[in-house]
Design an enzyme around this catalytic site. Sequence first.
Site, PDB file in Angstrom:
ATOM      1  N   ASP A  18       0.865  -1.176   0.000  1.00 45.56           N
ATOM      2  CA  ASP A  18       0.000   0.000   0.000  1.00 45.56           C
ATOM      3  C   ASP A  18       0.906   1.232   0.000  1.00 45.56           C
ATOM      4  OD1 ASP A  18       0.717   0.086   2.627  1.00 45.56           O
ATOM      5  OD2 ASP A  18      -1.262  -0.448   3.403  1.00 45.56           O
ATOM      6  N   CYS A  39      -6.176 -26.449  10.894  1.00 46.15           N
ATOM      7  CA  CYS A  39      -4.858 -25.789  10.917  1.00 46.15           C
ATOM      8  C   CYS A  39      -3.830 -26.670  11.619  1.00 46.15           C
ATOM      9  CB  CYS A  39      -4.940 -24.412  11.574  1.00 46.15           C
ATOM     10  SG  CYS A  39      -4.753 -24.408  13.373  1.00 46.15           S
ATOM     11  N   CYS A  75      -4.369 -26.838  15.575  1.00 45.39           N
ATOM     12  CA  CYS A  75      -5.504 -27.654  16.053  1.00 45.39           C
ATOM     13  C   CYS A  75      -5.315 -29.127  15.706  1.00 45.39           C
ATOM     14  CB  CYS A  75      -6.809 -27.130  15.466  1.00 45.39           C
ATOM     15  SG  CYS A  75      -7.222 -25.483  16.078  1.00 45.39           S
TER      16      CYS A  75
HETATM   17 ZN   LIG Z   1      -6.878 -24.127  14.218  1.00 46.59          ZN
END
Ligand SMILES: [Zn+2]
Length: 378
Positions: free
Chosen positions: A90, A313, A316
């Site tokens: 940006d 993920c 987890c």
């Molecule tokens: Zn996760």
Amino acid sequence: MLDFEIKKKNGLMRAGEITTPHGKIMTPAFIVAGTKAAVKAMSVPQVQDLGGQAILSNTYHLMLQPGVSVIAEAGGLAKFMGFDGATFTDSGGFQIMSLPKVKIKNDEVIFRSHINGEKLTISPRISMQAQHQIGADIHMAFDCPIGYGSTDTARENAEKTLRITHDWAAQSLAEHSRLNAEHLVRGENTQALFGVVQGGEFEDLRAKSARFFASMDFDGFGIGGMYVAEKSRKFLQIVDEILPDEKPRHWLGMGAEPIDIFTGVELGIDTFDCVAPTRQARNGALYTFSGRLNIGNAKYKTDFAPIDSECQCAVCQGGITRAYLSHLFRAGELLAFTLASIHNEFFVVNLTSRIRQSVLDGSFRELRDNFLGKYYNT
Ligand SMILES: [Zn+2]
């Protein structure tokens, strides 16, 4: 240059593919924020493993540290970070205009570095030169956010900053085209420039800005000055109905709550970025499919479940429990930030991929209603 192909369109929403010199971005896509050429608390392989397709860095911050010449010498932003994918910058306009004691004089902005107080100057030309040295695939035109000169009434201020934004967009485009011509002579990749639509919370100014940018030769569009879906909905709709379909649209610094992502996609946004997933993670606020969870809550001290048992993920799925994460936060262990950031960033990146798939197969509304119903417990 940029190639953008729309694979499926339904109303304003679309699923597509942006091809950059450093790889493709399957859109809609959540662009991971790496403000200072770093995604906070995460390594580049971690970003790539969770499906991060592109990283957005900030020109203002990179100009101050390490300096754009260092990044140019490294071979550009992607190489400097060791990232095998597309990059955005940006313009730095928003960050610079947010600093105290900023002055605009003859299309130049005079400000003081937040690091050492040094007096510095930036302009559309300087921002474009810096962005070309940084060498991301997609640049943003230097713009003037609406907060500048707050003594004016809101309307006068919005009109004034929009005039400045449009003047600076034309100057950015001219300098960008000149620099791209130099790249071509040297046999280098050319870079893409997005014009940034502003106009604050005024429907007519948003429409005026969208028409202005639609008439110019930008490769795509940024949409600035809007953060949360609830307030932004009508402005996004006005703008996206005017902007030409065949160019990509990036919502700059959106809210990154699931409702913002669904709303952005529904109203025709192709890419968006936000620092929230990693910032929230560092505060112990974690996304789950049934709403936000705060790991600081005492009840998680002995909760041996994953953050979210449905989440795919690496955290987890890797045996990390709420109890362990709770301990890391309480003990001030830096690993807490990394694990929480991987989970949160995965959550938004992959939610956006699921939304993309739903645009392709026509199940967007079903996914939105199911997902948001569960997330907000309605
Ligand atoms: Zn996760």
